[in-house]
Design a protein around this motif. Structure first.
Motif, PDB file in Angstrom:
ATOM      1  N   LEU A  22       0.823  -1.204   0.000  1.00 25.07           N
ATOM      2  CA  LEU A  22       0.000   0.000   0.000  1.00 25.07           C
ATOM      3  C   LEU A  22       0.866   1.266   0.000  1.00 25.07           C
ATOM      4  O   LEU A  22       0.546   2.255  -0.667  1.00 25.07           O
ATOM      5  CB  LEU A  22      -0.936   0.000   1.212  1.00 25.07           C
ATOM      6  N   LEU A  84     -11.659  -1.124  -3.894  1.00 25.76           N
ATOM      7  CA  LEU A  84     -10.650  -1.311  -2.854  1.00 25.76           C
ATOM      8  C   LEU A  84      -9.651  -2.404  -3.207  1.00 25.76           C
ATOM      9  O   LEU A  84      -8.661  -2.582  -2.496  1.00 25.76           O
ATOM     10  CB  LEU A  84     -11.333  -1.642  -1.520  1.00 25.76           C
ATOM     11  N   ASN A 105      -6.135   1.622 -10.304  1.00 31.06           N
ATOM     12  CA  ASN A 105      -5.185   1.762  -9.203  1.00 31.06           C
ATOM     13  C   ASN A 105      -5.230   3.154  -8.578  1.00 31.06           C
ATOM     14  O   ASN A 105      -4.550   3.407  -7.586  1.00 31.06           O
ATOM     15  CB  ASN A 105      -3.764   1.479  -9.718  1.00 31.06           C
ATOM     16  N   LYS A 108      -6.283   3.629  -4.640  1.00 30.94           N
ATOM     17  CA  LYS A 108      -5.319   3.041  -3.704  1.00 30.94           C
ATOM     18  C   LYS A 108      -4.037   3.864  -3.633  1.00 30.94           C
ATOM     19  O   LYS A 108      -3.543   4.194  -2.542  1.00 30.94           O
ATOM     20  CB  LYS A 108      -4.991   1.610  -4.108  1.00 30.94           C
ATOM     21  N   LEU A 133      -9.815   0.920   4.161  1.00 34.91           N
ATOM     22  CA  LEU A 133      -8.472   0.591   3.657  1.00 34.91           C
ATOM     23  C   LEU A 133      -7.479   1.311   4.557  1.00 34.91           C
ATOM     24  O   LEU A 133      -7.394   2.540   4.544  1.00 34.91           O
ATOM     25  CB  LEU A 133      -8.306   1.056   2.204  1.00 34.91           C
ATOM     26  N   THR A 148      -9.725  -5.830   3.517  1.00 34.07           N
ATOM     27  CA  THR A 148     -10.510  -4.583   3.523  1.00 34.07           C
ATOM     28  C   THR A 148     -11.908  -4.882   4.076  1.00 34.07           C
ATOM     29  O   THR A 148     -12.761  -5.438   3.377  1.00 34.07           O
ATOM     30  CB  THR A 148     -10.622  -4.013   2.098  1.00 34.07           C
TER      31      THR A 148
END
Length: 762
Positions: A22, A84, A105, A108, A133, A148
């Motif tokens: 992440l 997510l 993407n 995120k 998240l 998540t």
């Protein structure tokens, strides 16, 4: 058999995503505004189609948070789950509205760049869903993969039954900043209307001294302070691809949002104040249109050029699917020192290029480089046409100092466009010329339009250029460019003519040299053919023959010089030898005569001959007996007993002794004729000098002269030997040594004459 605790699909275990991904995934956003733009794009895209987006910094339960709230379509629990997750993108074009996101993407990477934790509240009119998240949550659990928690409620706020519904709700209320269901439901109340999405990001990114990366002092903006440094990357948070300028959009979110979309279709409210968006292609002065049509594109792409109202903001605005990718990208003359291109903005939509993942640049492909190059050339054409050739010359001339910039009034846009503030309308309207100098109200609606044809929100926008319409060419005449091109062609033609004349002159010289070489070659070939007969020599033979000819010429020249020197020395040697012998004979003769006059009494037994007067006037003397033997010579008198000799003394010193061979027959004795070879002519001065010497001195003189004669004779022999060797080299077929030829004799002289004659005949 050990049973794997991992989830499977089709009987095969699934890949895991580490929680640390992440953070690493978020590092693609080196500039924080690019992370915010990802969240704005999600609200703008056609699957959401939000009319309004509210961006703010709020204090939620004592925690500083960034909030993004839109009034779009919202999401179902399944769609929220895909958002997510990584790589899922189901966005498609709707009614000509192309989606910006296509990598799956953006949320995120963008949310995790702004803070460590994000919680999403979304409602679509049927469900109210919550997704969590969080990097902090995963670290607290010690999770090995990204999980998540997602929970859904119906419109009556009743939990929708799912397998993970209750555990997810428990984890959200335990590990997030919202500690109860009631607090969660309150966030749905902040979403305007029945549908929409609210994103709350907390644990926002901070510096080592605890300051957030954004400056919130301005209550209507997010700004990036100049002294904020990214400790991990070692760079400032501001954009680093500028060299000597920094447009306001680099550090002001409000300025950046105002130009984020080429054709804005969504209202952005930043910290409670609407962002004044603009159609940048319609906000320029002296606007013109050009066309970019490379071979690898099926149709041309429109480019809009104009002068910016803000003089220091200039360059190319490059959009992709209506979204700004690169702002104020300087090209062509704008990259060079000087004022050429200053203040000019170009606008182009580059849907044919591929943006990078952070949507702040394009892939560095051949097509991208070609596009930048073409934009530079076309910007130069626009500048030349608008500013003229003299401006170009002045800008590029190194002899002219730059000097202070001239103060020019800020150019006003050719057109004035304004957007309706009605959230259900948001149409763009064109105002008349007289409204350019008027100040518009903070909120403007269609019913304020002075044009009655467009005074209602129900009336469509004024028609613009159809993006699918084929563009024929530029909207302005590039006469200056044609003039410059014509001058360049003429200059090029003059240079080529000059070069052509120089080439022709060189060719003429080469032809003359070639002709000379041909003549020389013909002479050499003719000479060799005359010597070799019908035999046709090869090229190597011709070369060797030419070398041999040059060598023989050099040797012949040396030979002739040696012959001349030899003749000269020989002549001098003969002359000296004759003088010596004649002087010796005269001295000896007069010595005997003196002795005879003294002893006359003893000589009475023999009666002397009666002398006869010679033609010279001197009486010849009696032949001397017992005289020393003299070496034979063609010009020296013989002194033996068998011959009578005659000595003639001349008073003329200029008479040469070498002429004795031409003397007529002289009568030296009575009744006896003397052969000219027996006559020696001696000058009277020589006789007098010899008589002055004593017998001893006469003997010494004789010895010196003899020694000198012997040395010169040896030199003559050595010279003849060298000449004989030279003759042997020139004419090896003579074989002098094999033929028993004395190389020191006069025969060498005769051979030399024959060789010279033979060379002359050749």
């Amino acid at each position: 058999m050990m049973q794997s605790p991992l989830s499977t699909e089709h009987g095969i275990r699934q890949s895991k995503t580490s929680p640390s991904f992440l953070h690493s995934n978020s590092t693609s956003h080196t500039w924080p505004f690019s992370a915010i733009a990802e969240l704005i794009d999600n609200a703008y895209d056609p699957d959401v189609a939000a009319r309004q987006l509210f961006i703010d910094m709020e204090d939620v339960n004592g925690t500083q948070c960034l909030t993004f709230t839109d009034n779009g379509a919202g999401m179902t629990p399944e769609k929220l789950h895909k958002m997510l997750s990584f790589g899922f993108c189901e966005k498609v074009e709707i009614n000509g509205h192309k989606p910006v996101g296509h990598y799956g993407n953006g949320f995120k990477s963008g949310s995790m760049r702004l803070g460590k934790d994000a919680i999403v509240f979304t409602k679509n009119g049927k469900f109210m869903s919550i997704g969590f998240l969080s990097q902090t949550y995963l670290a607290s659990l010690g999770a090995e993969t990204v999980i998540t928690p997602i929970v859904a409620f119906d419109t009556a706020e009743i939990l929708v039954h799912t397998d993970d519904g209750k555990p997810s709700l428990q984890h959200i209320t335990k590990y997030s900043i919202f500690k109860s269901k009631q607090e969660l439901m309150e966030q749905f109340g902040k979403v305007p209307g029945r549908k929409g999405t609210r994103i709350v990001i907390y644990n926002i990114r901070r510096t080592k001294d605890g300051r957030p990366e954004f400056d919130f002092i301005d209550e209507t903006d997010f700004k990036i302070p100049d002294d904020i440094i990214d400790e991990q990357a070692g760079k400032k948070f501001r954009r680093q691809d500028r060299q000597d300028y920094s447009p306001e959009c680099d550090y002001s979110l409000r300025a950046y949002c105002s130009i984020l979309y080429l054709n804005p279709k969504m209202q952005i409210i930043l910290r409670g104040k609407k962002v004044k968006t603009q159609k940048i292609a319609k906000s320029l002065n002296n606007t013109e249109r050009d066309v970019y049509k490379p071979q690898w594109l099926p149709r041309g792409v429109k480019i809009t050029f104009g002068f910016s109202p803000q003089k220091n903001h200039y360059g190319i605005m490059m959009y992709h699917r209506n979204r700004l990718i690169k702002a104020y990208e300087r090209v062509g003359p704008q990259l060079k020192p000087g004022r050429q291109g200053v203040g000019v903005i170009g606008v182009i939509q580059c849907d044919f290029l591929q943006p990078t993942h952070n949507k702040q640049d394009f892939d560095y492909t051949k097509e991208y480089r070609s596009t930048l190059s073409a934009l530079g050339l076309k910007l130069t054409d626009y500048w030349l046409q608008k500013k003229g050739h003299t401006s170009l010359t002045r800008s590029n001339s190194p002899a002219i100092a730059p000097g202070p910039e001239e103060e020019e009034p800020a150019p006003t846009p050719d057109q004035l466009w304004v957007q309706c503030d009605n959230a259900d309308c948001l149409k763009w309207r064109k105002l008349p010329e007289q409204w350019k100098n008027k100040k518009l109200p903070d909120k403007w609606y269609c019913n304020m339009n002075p044009d009655p044809n467009f005074r209602s929100c129900s009336v469509p926008e004024e028609p613009e250029d159809d993006p699918d319409e084929e563009i024929a060419g530029p909207s302005y005449d590039k006469s200056v460019k044609r003039q410059l091109e014509r001058e360049k062609r003429e200059e090029k033609y003059r240079r080529e003519q000059k070069q052509q004349m120089a080439i022709q002159e060189k060719e003429k010289q080469l032809r003359q040299k070639d002709l000379q070489l041909q003549r020389l070659g013909a002479q050499i070939q003719q000479s060799i053919q005359s010597q070799a007969g019908d035999k046709k020599p090869s090229h190597a033979d011709l070369v060797r023959a030419e070398i041999e000819m040059n060598r023989r010429k050099q040797m012949e020249t040396q030979y002739q010089k040696m012959v001349v020197e030899l003749k000269k020395q020989e002549s001098q040697l003969h002359k000296q030898r004759e003088e010596l012998l004649q002087a010796q004979q005269v001295a000896h003769h007069w010595k005997q005569r003196a002795e005879a006059s003294v002893s006359t009494t003893t000589a009475s037994q023999r009666t002397p001959r009666q002398p006869q007067a010679g033609p010279s006037g001197f009486a010849p003397q009696k032949r001397l007996s017992n005289s020393p033997t003299i070496p034979p010579s063609s010009k020296v008198p013989r002194m033996d007993d068998s011959d009578d000799d005659c000595i003639i003394v001349e008073d003329n010193p200029k008479t040469s002794f070498t002429s004795a061979a031409k003397v007529k027959v002289e009568t030296c004795h009575t009744g006896v004729q003397t052969d000219p070879a027996d006559v020696v002519r001696v000058s009277a001065s020589t006789v007098r000098e010899v008589l002055k010497l004593s017998p001893t001195d006469q003997h010494q003189l004789l010895m010196q002269q003899t020694k000198r004669l012997n040395e010169q004779t040896a030199q003559l022999k050595s010279l003849r030997r060298n000449v004989s060797r030279l003759i042997g080299v020139l004419v090896p077929e003579l074989s002098l040594e094999d033929n028993d030829i004395d190389m020191e004799s006069e025969s060498v002289d005769e051979l030399l004459k024959q060789v010279l004659e033979a060379n002359k005949n050749q």
